[in-house]
Motif scaffolding. Structure first.
Motif, short mmCIF file in Angstrom:
data_model
loop_
_atom_site.label_atom_id
_atom_site.label_comp_id
_atom_site.label_asym_id
_atom_site.label_seq_id
_atom_site.Cartn_x
_atom_site.Cartn_y
_atom_site.Cartn_z
N ALA A 82 43.28 6.79 -33.12
CA ALA A 82 43.49 8.24 -33.05
C ALA A 82 42.92 8.97 -34.26
CB ALA A 82 44.98 8.54 -32.90
N ALA A 83 43.03 8.37 -35.44
CA ALA A 83 42.54 9.02 -36.66
C ALA A 83 41.02 9.21 -36.62
CB ALA A 83 42.93 8.21 -37.88
N LEU A 84 40.30 8.33 -35.91
CA LEU A 84 38.84 8.44 -35.86
C LEU A 84 38.36 9.43 -34.80
CD1 LEU A 84 37.66 4.75 -36.38
CD2 LEU A 84 37.44 6.68 -37.96
N ILE A 85 39.18 9.71 -33.82
CA ILE A 85 38.74 10.61 -32.75
C ILE A 85 38.36 11.97 -33.31
CG2 ILE A 85 39.54 11.87 -30.71
CD1 ILE A 85 41.04 9.30 -29.92
N ASP A 86 39.10 12.46 -34.29
CA ASP A 86 38.81 13.78 -34.86
C ASP A 86 37.93 13.73 -36.10
OD1 ASP A 86 40.24 15.21 -32.93
OD2 ASP A 86 42.13 14.85 -33.99
N THR A 87 37.74 12.55 -36.69
CA THR A 87 37.00 12.48 -37.95
C THR A 87 35.64 11.80 -37.84
OG1 THR A 87 38.10 10.41 -38.55
CG2 THR A 87 39.13 12.46 -39.31
N ALA A 88 35.35 11.15 -36.73
CA ALA A 88 34.12 10.36 -36.60
C ALA A 88 32.91 11.22 -36.25
CB ALA A 88 34.29 9.28 -35.56
N ARG A 89 31.77 10.73 -36.65
CA ARG A 89 30.48 11.26 -36.21
C ARG A 89 29.57 10.05 -35.98
NH1 ARG A 89 26.49 10.75 -39.91
NH2 ARG A 89 27.09 10.61 -42.10
N ALA A 90 28.53 10.25 -35.20
CA ALA A 90 27.60 9.16 -34.91
C ALA A 90 26.66 8.94 -36.08
CB ALA A 90 26.80 9.45 -33.66
N GLY A 91 26.57 7.69 -36.52
CA GLY A 91 25.59 7.30 -37.53
C GLY A 91 24.34 6.81 -36.82
N SER A 92 23.95 5.58 -37.08
CA SER A 92 22.76 5.03 -36.42
C SER A 92 23.11 4.67 -34.98
CB SER A 92 22.25 3.81 -37.17
OG SER A 92 23.17 2.74 -37.04
N ILE A 93 22.10 4.71 -34.13
CA ILE A 93 22.25 4.32 -32.73
C ILE A 93 21.26 3.19 -32.47
CG2 ILE A 93 21.95 5.00 -30.32
CD1 ILE A 93 22.82 7.82 -31.12
N THR A 94 21.77 2.05 -32.01
CA THR A 94 20.94 0.89 -31.70
C THR A 94 21.10 0.58 -30.21
OG1 THR A 94 21.36 0.03 -33.91
CG2 THR A 94 20.42 -1.49 -32.31
N VAL A 95 19.98 0.38 -29.53
CA VAL A 95 20.01 0.16 -28.08
C VAL A 95 19.34 -1.17 -27.76
CG1 VAL A 95 19.27 1.06 -25.83
CG2 VAL A 95 19.87 2.65 -27.67
N SER A 96 19.99 -1.93 -26.88
CA SER A 96 19.38 -3.14 -26.32
C SER A 96 19.54 -3.04 -24.80
CB SER A 96 20.04 -4.41 -26.85
OG SER A 96 21.40 -4.48 -26.44
N SER A 97 18.84 -3.90 -24.08
CA SER A 97 18.93 -3.83 -22.62
C SER A 97 18.60 -5.16 -21.98
CB SER A 97 17.97 -2.76 -22.09
OG SER A 97 16.63 -3.15 -22.29
N ASP A 98 19.06 -5.27 -20.73
CA ASP A 98 18.58 -6.33 -19.87
C ASP A 98 17.19 -5.90 -19.42
OD1 ASP A 98 20.93 -7.79 -20.08
OD2 ASP A 98 21.80 -6.95 -18.26
N TRP A 99 16.58 -6.65 -18.53
CA TRP A 99 15.28 -6.27 -18.02
C TRP A 99 15.45 -5.02 -17.17
CZ3 TRP A 99 10.93 -8.31 -19.76
CH2 TRP A 99 11.00 -9.56 -20.40
N LEU A 100 14.95 -3.91 -17.64
CA LEU A 100 15.05 -2.64 -16.93
C LEU A 100 13.65 -2.16 -16.59
CD1 LEU A 100 17.64 -0.71 -19.14
CD2 LEU A 100 18.10 -2.08 -17.10
N ARG A 101 13.50 -1.65 -15.39
CA ARG A 101 12.22 -1.03 -15.03
C ARG A 101 12.34 0.44 -15.44
NH1 ARG A 101 7.80 -2.10 -12.40
NH2 ARG A 101 8.49 -4.08 -11.60
#
Length: 179
Positions: free
Chosen positions: A36-55
């Motif tokens: 609950a404490a992070l819901i109001d205080t968090a922000r997005a830092g780095s975003i890292t994306v991985s995937s299965d085989w996607l067309r």
């Protein structure tokens, strides 16, 4: 030598067909709500994306990351940075010709998102399965619309609703998809 040649051939083949895959960046596990404490205080830092085989198009990861960052900037409005790791396991976009002919279609995307606290040694503090579907939008939108952007925006919006309890988009004029 044979193994190296096979690996090079696989990389070239995947590049030629617009496919991409990489090992998951998420640790996996059951859903885990943010404290609950992070819901109001968090922000997005780095975003890292991985995937299965996607067309997908070559720029899908960039489009997805940009849309996700935009959505999170509207719902994770605090100052405490959490890194975001996403593993996408399914992407389906209706073909433009099919939508043009029928006037119908659905684009879908699913994956697992983890919020990671870099200040706590990379500990996972939130985990959410996300699965969204977006109507293609009729004949004209189906033909001319940015399918990747539409489904990526919906993914980010669903994540915001699950993790932070709020839809980041206000009036329809600020979004590409309904909801």
């Amino acid at each position: 030598m044979k193994t190296a040649a096979a690996a090079i051939a696989a990389v070239l083949l995947s590049a030629a067909f617009g496919l991409g895959a990489c090992a998951p960046v998420v640790t996996g596990g059951p859903p885990l709500a943010l404290p609950a404490a992070l819901i109001d205080t968090a922000r997005a830092g780095s975003i890292t994306v991985s995937s299965d085989w996607l067309r997908s198009e070559d720029d899908f990861t960039d489009t997805f990351s940009d849309e996700l960052r935009q959505e999170l900037a509207r719902c994770a409005v605090g100052t405490y940075p959490l890194d975001v790791r996403v593993h996408l396991d399914r992407l389906h976009r209706n073909g433009r010709l099919d939508v043009l002919l029928t006037g119908e279609g659905m684009h879908t995307l699913s994956g697992l998102v983890e919020f990671v606290d870099p200040a706590r040694g990379g500990r996972v503090v939130g985990r959410y399965p996300v699965s969204v579907g977006v109507q293609a939008g009729g004949r004209v939108a189906g033909l001319l619309g940015d399918r990747q952007m539409m489904v990526s925006e919906a993914f980010g919006r669903d994540l915001c609703t699950q993790a932070f309890g709020r839809n980041p988009r206000g009036p329809a004029v600020t979004r590409a998809t309904p909801g």
